[in-house]
Design a protein around this motif. Sequence first.
Motif, PDB file in Angstrom:
ATOM      1  N   LEU A 169     -17.053  49.390 -19.592  1.00 56.62           N
ATOM      2  CA  LEU A 169     -15.967  50.355 -19.740  1.00 56.62           C
ATOM      3  C   LEU A 169     -14.654  49.733 -20.194  1.00 56.62           C
ATOM      4  O   LEU A 169     -13.770  50.454 -20.667  1.00 56.62           O
ATOM      5  CB  LEU A 169     -15.732  51.090 -18.408  1.00 56.62           C
ATOM      6  N   ALA A 170     -14.495  48.430 -20.065  1.00 53.13           N
ATOM      7  CA  ALA A 170     -13.209  47.810 -20.370  1.00 53.13           C
ATOM      8  C   ALA A 170     -13.337  46.641 -21.342  1.00 53.13           C
ATOM      9  O   ALA A 170     -12.487  45.761 -21.380  1.00 53.13           O
ATOM     10  CB  ALA A 170     -12.532  47.327 -19.076  1.00 53.13           C
ATOM     11  N   ALA A 171     -14.385  46.638 -22.162  1.00 49.77           N
ATOM     12  CA  ALA A 171     -14.547  45.543 -23.127  1.00 49.77           C
ATOM     13  C   ALA A 171     -13.448  45.569 -24.180  1.00 49.77           C
ATOM     14  O   ALA A 171     -13.053  44.517 -24.699  1.00 49.77           O
ATOM     15  CB  ALA A 171     -15.920  45.630 -23.792  1.00 49.77           C
ATOM     16  N   ASP A 172     -12.942  46.759 -24.514  1.00 46.34           N
ATOM     17  CA  ASP A 172     -11.839  46.834 -25.476  1.00 46.34           C
ATOM     18  C   ASP A 172     -10.574  46.219 -24.896  1.00 46.34           C
ATOM     19  O   ASP A 172      -9.838  45.507 -25.580  1.00 46.34           O
ATOM     20  CB  ASP A 172     -11.595  48.279 -25.929  1.00 46.34           C
ATOM     21  N   SER A 213     -13.844  51.178 -14.059  1.00 44.94           N
ATOM     22  CA  SER A 213     -13.007  50.703 -15.155  1.00 44.94           C
ATOM     23  C   SER A 213     -11.910  49.787 -14.638  1.00 44.94           C
ATOM     24  O   SER A 213     -11.619  48.739 -15.225  1.00 44.94           O
ATOM     25  CB  SER A 213     -12.398  51.899 -15.898  1.00 44.94           C
ATOM     26  N   ALA A 214     -11.287  50.169 -13.509  1.00 44.78           N
ATOM     27  CA  ALA A 214     -10.235  49.344 -12.913  1.00 44.78           C
ATOM     28  C   ALA A 214     -10.788  47.990 -12.481  1.00 44.78           C
ATOM     29  O   ALA A 214     -10.149  46.948 -12.673  1.00 44.78           O
ATOM     30  CB  ALA A 214      -9.622  50.074 -11.716  1.00 44.78           C
ATOM     31  N   GLN A 215     -11.997  47.993 -11.925  1.00 44.17           N
ATOM     32  CA  GLN A 215     -12.623  46.730 -11.521  1.00 44.17           C
ATOM     33  C   GLN A 215     -12.857  45.838 -12.735  1.00 44.17           C
ATOM     34  O   GLN A 215     -12.598  44.622 -12.695  1.00 44.17           O
ATOM     35  CB  GLN A 215     -13.942  47.015 -10.819  1.00 44.17           C
ATOM     36  N   GLU A 216     -13.330  46.439 -13.834  1.00 44.50           N
ATOM     37  CA  GLU A 216     -13.602  45.651 -15.035  1.00 44.50           C
ATOM     38  C   GLU A 216     -12.317  45.116 -15.665  1.00 44.50           C
ATOM     39  O   GLU A 216     -12.329  44.056 -16.290  1.00 44.50           O
ATOM     40  CB  GLU A 216     -14.383  46.496 -16.043  1.00 44.50           C
TER      41      GLU A 216
END
Length: 261
Positions: A169-172, A213-216
């Motif tokens: 979810l947070a690769a960008d 998402s926050a964790q990632e």
Amino acid sequence: MRISIVTSVKDDPRVGRALCSVVNQVHQHDLEIVVINAGSDKRTSEILDRYQSHITCRVNEPDNGIYDGMNKGISLCTGDVVGILNADDRYADAYVLQRVAKQFEDPDVGVCYGDVVMVDCRDRVVRYCKAGESSKGKWRTGWMPQHPGFFVRRSLYERWGDFDTGLKLAADYELMIRYIYVNDTKTAHIEDVLVLMATRGASHKNLWAQMRSAQEMCVAWRRNKKCWWGPIATFLRCIRVGGQFLSNMFRGSGRHYEKNR
């Protein structure tokens, strides 16, 4: 200058609207459209068929998530500059790529980005994501440009790598930290809305997705050896995003997006 646009899609007929916004761009440069179709249903595939004459490269095969699809697309690009447009998003007007190309006339600029407006299915504004200029301090307070309005020189993907598919979810977000915060890439900000972004992205579907998402985001900082800033930036980002939603409510929730040109 040659600009490559990558779109990864699976079972989303809105991809026709996205591709239409690319095809209708007014520009004086070469344009390459790369589509990664991850085994879409018949309806979506038929829409892609309608745009086949405009698609430079189309891959029809399963992938391991949207970032894997984006990486496949990037690996096939031949342009000087790469932009990624999600299947459910679209460019705000016909001059977006023209404005982007102008920023990359400066050979030192490695990244260009603009503002993004999040809209619902009726094009009512839900959130206005005004990017502003990049700085180290802003990154530490949870700032980031929205990915659909983010353009990168292809040479940077070759130098520093593509999306980390271990992050779903947070690769960008991680890629932007790696490129801009860690490697000090020179950025250019376009003070204009470049993209109308659908509201229900993968990281906004429900509370669980937002928590993940926050964790990632914390993991993204840790992978770039900036552990200290992860929890702080993530917490402040939640406040920043909430403020943008509230700002739109006070400015008139439910109003339709109108381009100021």
